[in-house]
Design a protein around this motif. Structure first.
Motif, PDB file in Angstrom:
ATOM      1  N   GLU A  65      27.796  19.377  59.812  1.00 21.26           N
ATOM      2  CA  GLU A  65      28.762  18.515  60.351  1.00 21.26           C
ATOM      3  C   GLU A  65      28.346  17.156  59.976  1.00 21.26           C
ATOM      4  O   GLU A  65      27.788  16.349  60.448  1.00 21.26           O
ATOM      5  CB  GLU A  65      28.283  18.710  62.111  1.00 21.26           C
ATOM      6  N   PHE A  66      29.248  16.712  59.037  1.00 16.21           N
ATOM      7  CA  PHE A  66      29.490  15.250  58.688  1.00 16.21           C
ATOM      8  C   PHE A  66      30.066  14.567  59.565  1.00 16.21           C
ATOM      9  O   PHE A  66      31.430  14.694  59.822  1.00 16.21           O
ATOM     10  CB  PHE A  66      30.271  15.129  57.234  1.00 16.21           C
ATOM     11  N   LEU A  67      29.424  13.338  59.855  1.00 13.14           N
ATOM     12  CA  LEU A  67      29.977  12.262  60.939  1.00 13.14           C
ATOM     13  C   LEU A  67      30.554  11.223  60.215  1.00 13.14           C
ATOM     14  O   LEU A  67      29.929  10.809  59.380  1.00 13.14           O
ATOM     15  CB  LEU A  67      29.176  11.976  62.013  1.00 13.14           C
ATOM     16  N   PRO A  68      31.611  10.340  60.597  1.00  9.24           N
ATOM     17  CA  PRO A  68      31.989   9.234  60.043  1.00  9.24           C
ATOM     18  C   PRO A  68      30.615   8.345  59.992  1.00  9.24           C
ATOM     19  O   PRO A  68      29.745   8.402  60.946  1.00  9.24           O
ATOM     20  CB  PRO A  68      33.051   8.565  60.854  1.00  9.24           C
ATOM     21  N   HIS A  69      30.336   7.391  58.806  1.00 11.76           N
ATOM     22  CA  HIS A  69      29.197   6.560  58.787  1.00 11.76           C
ATOM     23  C   HIS A  69      29.268   5.668  59.999  1.00 11.76           C
ATOM     24  O   HIS A  69      28.057   5.489  60.362  1.00 11.76           O
ATOM     25  CB  HIS A  69      29.365   5.597  57.744  1.00 11.76           C
ATOM     26  N   ASP A  70      30.447   5.048  60.569  1.00 12.46           N
ATOM     27  CA  ASP A  70      30.180   4.111  61.720  1.00 12.46           C
ATOM     28  C   ASP A  70      29.498   5.073  62.878  1.00 12.46           C
ATOM     29  O   ASP A  70      28.910   4.549  63.614  1.00 12.46           O
ATOM     30  CB  ASP A  70      31.359   3.458  62.013  1.00 12.46           C
ATOM     31  N   VAL A  71      30.219   6.115  63.027  1.00 13.50           N
ATOM     32  CA  VAL A  71      29.414   7.028  64.364  1.00 13.50           C
ATOM     33  C   VAL A  71      28.183   7.534  64.127  1.00 13.50           C
ATOM     34  O   VAL A  71      27.126   7.382  64.947  1.00 13.50           O
ATOM     35  CB  VAL A  71      30.440   8.314  64.277  1.00 13.50           C
ATOM     36  N   ASN A  72      27.693   7.804  62.770  1.00 15.36           N
ATOM     37  CA  ASN A  72      26.047   8.096  62.523  1.00 15.36           C
ATOM     38  C   ASN A  72      25.179   7.013  62.890  1.00 15.36           C
ATOM     39  O   ASN A  72      24.332   6.964  63.573  1.00 15.36           O
ATOM     40  CB  ASN A  72      26.249   8.517  61.135  1.00 15.36           C
ATOM     41  N   GLU A  73      25.581   5.828  62.383  1.00 11.26           N
ATOM     42  CA  GLU A  73      24.995   4.402  62.358  1.00 11.26           C
ATOM     43  C   GLU A  73      24.919   4.181  64.084  1.00 11.26           C
ATOM     44  O   GLU A  73      23.804   3.774  64.467  1.00 11.26           O
ATOM     45  CB  GLU A  73      25.787   3.351  61.650  1.00 11.26           C
ATOM     46  N   ASP A  74      25.911   4.348  64.840  1.00 14.88           N
ATOM     47  CA  ASP A  74      25.908   4.012  66.065  1.00 14.88           C
ATOM     48  C   ASP A  74      25.065   4.898  66.731  1.00 14.88           C
ATOM     49  O   ASP A  74      24.250   4.159  67.613  1.00 14.88           O
ATOM     50  CB  ASP A  74      27.174   4.046  66.741  1.00 14.88           C
ATOM     51  N   ARG A  75      24.934   6.034  66.489  1.00 19.35           N
ATOM     52  CA  ARG A  75      23.836   6.850  66.959  1.00 19.35           C
ATOM     53  C   ARG A  75      22.448   6.562  66.657  1.00 19.35           C
ATOM     54  O   ARG A  75      21.689   6.394  67.698  1.00 19.35           O
ATOM     55  CB  ARG A  75      24.014   8.555  66.710  1.00 19.35           C
ATOM     56  N   CYS A  76      22.227   5.884  65.535  1.00 23.45           N
ATOM     57  CA  CYS A  76      20.706   5.777  65.255  1.00 23.45           C
ATOM     58  C   CYS A  76      20.424   4.288  65.973  1.00 23.45           C
ATOM     59  O   CYS A  76      19.573   3.931  66.383  1.00 23.45           O
ATOM     60  CB  CYS A  76      20.798   5.441  63.750  1.00 23.45           C
ATOM     61  N   LEU A  77      21.452   3.358  66.221  1.00 16.92           N
ATOM     62  CA  LEU A  77      21.162   2.038  66.751  1.00 16.92           C
ATOM     63  C   LEU A  77      20.695   2.232  68.116  1.00 16.92           C
ATOM     64  O   LEU A  77      20.316   1.171  68.903  1.00 16.92           O
ATOM     65  CB  LEU A  77      22.731   1.296  66.780  1.00 16.92           C
ATOM     66  N   ARG A  78      21.100   3.451  68.783  1.00 22.14           N
ATOM     67  CA  ARG A  78      20.597   3.480  70.209  1.00 22.14           C
ATOM     68  C   ARG A  78      18.966   3.570  70.207  1.00 22.14           C
ATOM     69  O   ARG A  78      18.579   3.100  71.261  1.00 22.14           O
ATOM     70  CB  ARG A  78      21.021   4.924  70.821  1.00 22.14           C
ATOM     71  N   TYR A  79      18.456   3.831  69.181  1.00 21.06           N
ATOM     72  CA  TYR A  79      16.935   3.728  69.036  1.00 21.06           C
ATOM     73  C   TYR A  79      16.293   2.850  68.243  1.00 21.06           C
ATOM     74  O   TYR A  79      15.114   2.319  68.372  1.00 21.06           O
ATOM     75  CB  TYR A  79      16.422   5.134  68.366  1.00 21.06           C
ATOM     76  N   CYS A  80      16.955   2.246  67.255  1.00 20.92           N
ATOM     77  CA  CYS A  80      16.605   0.960  66.570  1.00 20.92           C
ATOM     78  C   CYS A  80      17.695   0.221  65.972  1.00 20.92           C
ATOM     79  O   CYS A  80      18.665   0.778  65.484  1.00 20.92           O
ATOM     80  CB  CYS A  80      15.762   1.500  65.215  1.00 20.92           C
ATOM     81  N   GLU A  81      17.379  -0.957  65.898  1.00 23.94           N
ATOM     82  CA  GLU A  81      18.306  -2.126  65.322  1.00 23.94           C
ATOM     83  C   GLU A  81      17.437  -2.979  64.639  1.00 23.94           C
ATOM     84  O   GLU A  81      16.840  -3.630  64.948  1.00 23.94           O
ATOM     85  CB  GLU A  81      19.279  -2.558  66.332  1.00 23.94           C
ATOM     86  N   VAL A  82      18.023  -3.349  63.283  1.00 23.25           N
ATOM     87  CA  VAL A  82      17.318  -4.188  62.605  1.00 23.25           C
ATOM     88  C   VAL A  82      18.198  -5.511  62.222  1.00 23.25           C
ATOM     89  O   VAL A  82      19.535  -5.333  61.965  1.00 23.25           O
ATOM     90  CB  VAL A  82      17.088  -3.546  61.061  1.00 23.25           C
ATOM     91  N   TYR A  83      17.835  -6.502  62.936  1.00 24.82           N
ATOM     92  CA  TYR A  83      18.775  -7.820  62.685  1.00 24.82           C
ATOM     93  C   TYR A  83      18.498  -8.579  61.467  1.00 24.82           C
ATOM     94  O   TYR A  83      17.263  -8.939  61.427  1.00 24.82           O
ATOM     95  CB  TYR A  83      18.548  -8.718  64.195  1.00 24.82           C
ATOM     96  N   THR A  84      19.455  -8.931  60.738  1.00 21.19           N
ATOM     97  CA  THR A  84      19.353  -9.344  59.537  1.00 21.19           C
ATOM     98  C   THR A  84      20.040 -10.688  59.335  1.00 21.19           C
ATOM     99  O   THR A  84      20.177 -11.479  58.368  1.00 21.19           O
ATOM    100  CB  THR A  84      19.866  -8.634  58.192  1.00 21.19           C
ATOM    101  N   GLY A  85      20.428 -11.290  60.439  1.00 25.40           N
ATOM    102  CA  GLY A  85      21.243 -12.446  60.563  1.00 25.40           C
ATOM    103  C   GLY A  85      20.266 -13.804  60.568  1.00 25.40           C
ATOM    104  O   GLY A  85      19.130 -13.488  60.492  1.00 25.40           O
ATOM    105  N   THR A  86      20.832 -14.842  60.315  1.00 30.57           N
ATOM    106  CA  THR A  86      19.808 -15.988  60.393  1.00 30.57           C
ATOM    107  C   THR A  86      20.159 -16.919  61.693  1.00 30.57           C
ATOM    108  O   THR A  86      19.515 -17.998  61.953  1.00 30.57           O
ATOM    109  CB  THR A  86      20.364 -16.962  59.179  1.00 30.57           C
ATOM    110  N   ASN A  87      21.432 -16.668  62.619  1.00 30.53           N
ATOM    111  CA  ASN A  87      21.520 -17.481  63.538  1.00 30.53           C
ATOM    112  C   ASN A  87      21.324 -16.867  64.994  1.00 30.53           C
ATOM    113  O   ASN A  87      21.483 -15.607  65.063  1.00 30.53           O
ATOM    114  CB  ASN A  87      22.971 -18.058  63.437  1.00 30.53           C
TER     115      ASN A  87
END
Length: 307
Positions: A247-269
């Protein structure tokens, strides 16, 4: 101009039931089974037990010096673009209590439809692609942490350094219901190395109370020598006794499911202001609500803490 009417009432009868079953959304219990999301980075060297590279998958390290990576090498013509790779750069024999296991933990509230612990318990079918340097007998396990129960199954890596697809079915477990909460209830565990504490008994190929000696009997040490490696992709665990197409999910859906557990913040502000002296209080807006109150780790040299 004349208009034509198309009657679609009976069209669905021409679609095979198997095809309809394959269109059930989110049938794959495993998140990021195609190894496409890797927020923490694409490689890590001499790793300890923990989460490295591909999201949602953890490696327990007990023997050897292991490097891990997200690779672009994947089975040809299957739709996969990435895989997970672990390689031993040293080679060593495991101690009695040593294990090298690639695993994913699953929340109990996502598994209630399996009806585990009842007479209607669903079977589970696992399918995946593996490529390994060492041929031999490998073991994959389902571990129920709510009830301390487990089941192990063997499969064979037949050809060295060649992608092979494996399909394994686990019978439903009529004992031990899973907690309906956001804590880990079930783990899917790929064994690559096991010490004698896990191989000295009789392999437990049906659901039973967990006994370490019965969990990895007969396992070939897949990481016994320097430069031995294992690659995996296309991991799918689903209810039933047959494997459907991945079951291939759209990239954004797959990423959202991962973000529930870990989120890497790469911003500067960040939003905030000076608190006292050189201390600054700010906040970062998470993209997705987390499974639980998160811990915070800083990957820069700045002194940053969360509370």
């Amino acid at each position: 101009m004349a208009l034509s009417r198309i009657d679609t009432t009976n069209m669905i009868e021409d679609v095979p039931q198997s095809k309809l079953d394959n269109n059930v959304n989110f049938r794959n219990i495993i998140i990021n089974g195609d190894m496409s999301i890797a927020q923490r980075g694409t490689s890590s060297t001499n790793v300890s037990t923990g989460y490295h590279t591909v999201d949602r998958f953890q490696l327990t390290r007990g023997a050897g010096a292991l490097n891990v990576s997200q690779e672009t090498d994947a089975p040809t013509g299957q739709g996969f673009a990435k895989s997970f790779k672990v390689i031993d750069t040293s080679g060593s024999s495991p101690g009695a209590s040593d294990t090298n296991i690639f695993l994913q933990r699953i929340e109990g509230q996502n598994l209630q439809y399996l009806k585990k612990g009842t007479s209607s318990a669903e079977s589970l079918t696992l399918s995946f692609w593996i490529k390994a340097k060492v041929t031999g007998t490998y073991i994959v396990e389902l571990y129920d942490s709510d009830n301390t129960r487990q089941i192990s199954k063997t499969y064979t890596v037949s050809s060295s350094e060649t992608w092979e697809k494996k399909t394994i079915t686990f019978a439903g477990d009529t004992t031990g219901t899973l907690d309906n909460d956001n804590a880990v209830s079930l783990a899917l565990q790929f064994w690559f190395t096991a010490g004698s504490n896990f191989t000295s008994g009789t392999l437990n190929t049906s659901w039973n109370s967990a006994t370490n000696a019965n969990r990895a009997v007969g396992l070939t040490n897949a990481l016994a020598s320097a430069n031995d490696y294992v690659q995996i992709t296309g991991v799918q665990l689903e209810a039933g006794t047959t494997a459907s197409d991945f079951e291939f999910l759209p990239h954004d859906v797959n990423e959202d499911r991962c973000l529930r557990y870990c989120e890497v913040y790469t911003g500067t502000n960040t939003h905030g202001g000076l608190y006292s002296g050189s201390a600054y209080i700010g906040h970062i807006q998470y993209k997705k609500r987390k499974r639980a109150r998160p811990t915070f780790s800083n990957t820069t040299s700045n002194n940053v803490s969360a509370f």
